[in-house]
Design a protein around this motif. Structure first.
Motif, PDB file in Angstrom:
ATOM      1  N   TYR A 103      10.051  16.917  -3.955  1.00  0.00           N
ATOM      2  CA  TYR A 103       9.698  17.670  -2.743  1.00  0.00           C
ATOM      3  C   TYR A 103       8.795  16.866  -1.813  1.00  0.00           C
ATOM      4  N   GLY A 104       7.781  16.225  -2.380  1.00  0.00           N
ATOM      5  CA  GLY A 104       6.803  15.504  -1.570  1.00  0.00           C
ATOM      6  C   GLY A 104       7.306  14.160  -1.082  1.00  0.00           C
ATOM      7  N   ARG A 105       6.572  13.571  -0.182  1.00  0.00           N
ATOM      8  CA  ARG A 105       6.932  12.267   0.367  1.00  0.00           C
ATOM      9  C   ARG A 105       6.831  11.211  -0.720  1.00  0.00           C
ATOM     10  N   ILE A 106       7.606  10.160  -0.577  1.00  0.00           N
ATOM     11  CA  ILE A 106       7.627   9.089  -1.571  1.00  0.00           C
ATOM     12  C   ILE A 106       6.236   8.479  -1.744  1.00  0.00           C
ATOM     13  N   SER A 107       5.529   8.266  -0.657  1.00  0.00           N
ATOM     14  CA  SER A 107       4.209   7.619  -0.722  1.00  0.00           C
ATOM     15  C   SER A 107       3.199   8.431  -1.517  1.00  0.00           C
ATOM     16  N   THR A 108       3.330   9.757  -1.522  1.00  0.00           N
ATOM     17  CA  THR A 108       2.357  10.601  -2.214  1.00  0.00           C
ATOM     18  C   THR A 108       2.787  10.980  -3.625  1.00  0.00           C
ATOM     19  N   SER A 153      11.905  22.691   4.846  1.00  0.00           N
ATOM     20  CA  SER A 153      10.763  22.014   5.455  1.00  0.00           C
ATOM     21  C   SER A 153      10.076  21.056   4.493  1.00  0.00           C
ATOM     22  N   ASP A 154      10.751  20.669   3.396  1.00  0.00           N
ATOM     23  CA  ASP A 154      10.084  19.795   2.437  1.00  0.00           C
ATOM     24  C   ASP A 154       9.813  18.425   3.066  1.00  0.00           C
ATOM     25  N   PRO A 155       8.667  17.831   2.760  1.00  0.00           N
ATOM     26  CA  PRO A 155       8.311  16.533   3.345  1.00  0.00           C
ATOM     27  C   PRO A 155       9.303  15.426   2.998  1.00  0.00           C
ATOM     28  N   LEU A 156       9.950  15.530   1.830  1.00  0.00           N
ATOM     29  CA  LEU A 156      10.875  14.478   1.408  1.00  0.00           C
ATOM     30  C   LEU A 156      12.025  14.307   2.385  1.00  0.00           C
ATOM     31  N   THR A 157      12.487  15.396   2.992  1.00  0.00           N
ATOM     32  CA  THR A 157      13.602  15.301   3.927  1.00  0.00           C
ATOM     33  C   THR A 157      13.292  14.353   5.077  1.00  0.00           C
TER      34      THR A 157
END
Length: 294
Positions: A69-74, A166-170
């Motif tokens: 779900y979250g961004r790759i960096s986090t 709205s997930d950040p990964l998208t």
């Protein structure tokens, strides 16, 4: 030498080298999930994302769960924790990844694969973190990486807003963002073997060329460049062929360095989804891990 035989020889040579050095190596098979997640984060025994945990999937298999779900960096720290746990000291890893898991392992190797790592004891806590043994090394001991339906080149579905979430990964999965996130040519000389599915129907008007209903061949095949392109099977005359192996694709576009197409779905029979039963193009990666990740 046939490629599969060569890979078995690499594994045997590594084991013999460890024996000669007086240390017994343990090999592990790490599975990195993609978008949506499913397994409990930090629990390396939870294969909910993939299918039954009793299914054979390589030697000493571990599920490197992140939330999908979250961004790759986090979220990438979860992947680095697992690499530290099982791929340092005398231990070695085979890595398999699906979809956005391709971004995760590529990001880890490119940005952190040359960093100093603490050697760990391969005994993770409930949060998936292992204890130090006192030594250090540069990067991780990885034999090779298998990628099913890789999304390191992004997906036009993210570009077009077809995933109405709205997930950040998208945001990371937009083609221009994914391709600029890190140097995809920097794999620390670890080979990425790409498995590309082509049973795509629902979004064929959005995804370029052949696709598995979530990512197109340009991404699943490790095609280089700042933007995606249209690539197909040899029977499709409407776009350039995605070539097998490391050869440049029809039209001249190269693959990323150390990327090789090991499976191209010429029969158009495999889609993107695991269906909780190691299904889709993941089935081809699992079969290879059973045979070669020993």
């Amino acid at each position: 030498m046939p490629q599969s035989r060569s890979r078995r020889w690499i594994a045997l040579a590594g084991a013999l080298a460890c024996l000669a050095g007086g240390a017994l190596a343990t090999n592990y098979s790490l599975w990195i999930n993609g978008r949506t997640g499913g397994g409990a984060v930090g629990n390396h025994a939870d294969f909910t994302y993939w299918g039954p945990g009793s299914t054979e999937a390589g030697v000493n298999k571990k599920s490197v769960n992140w939330d999908g779900y979250g961004r790759i960096s986090t979220t990438n720290a979860r992947i680095r924790d697992a690499l530290d746990c099982y791929c340092t000291g005398a231990n070695w890893c085979y890595v398999a990844a699906h979809s956005a898991g391709d971004l995760q392992i590529g990001y880890a190797l490119s940005l952190y694969g040359g960093s100093t790592r603490n050697v760990k004891n391969a005994a993770p806590s409930s949060s998936g973190v292992c204890g130090d043994t006192g030594g250090t090394q540069t990067g991780w001991n990885i034999k090779w990486v298998n990628i099913a339906a890789g999304a390191a080149g992004g997906s036009e579905l993210a570009d077009a807003g077809s995933w109405a979430v709205s997930d950040p990964l998208t945001s990371d999965l937009k083609t221009s963002t994914a391709r600029a996130m890190y140097d995809h040519n920097q794999t620390r000389a670890k080979w990425f073997y790409m498995y590309a599915g082509a049973k795509g129907t629902l979004y064929s008007g959005i995804l370029a060329g052949q696709d598995d209903e979530a990512v197109a061949y340009h991404s699943a095949g490790g095609v280089s460049g700042s933007g995606g392109g249209s690539y197909c099977n040899p029977t499709d005359w409407l776009c350039n062929d995605l070539t097998l192996g490391t050869a440049a694709n029809e039209g001249g576009r190269a693959k990323w360095a150390y990327h090789s197409v090991r499976f191209r779905d010429d029969s158009e029979s495999l889609d993107h989804y695991t269906r909780g039963n190691w299904a889709g193009v993941v089935s081809k990666v699992r079969a290879d891990m059973v045979t070669n990740a020993r």
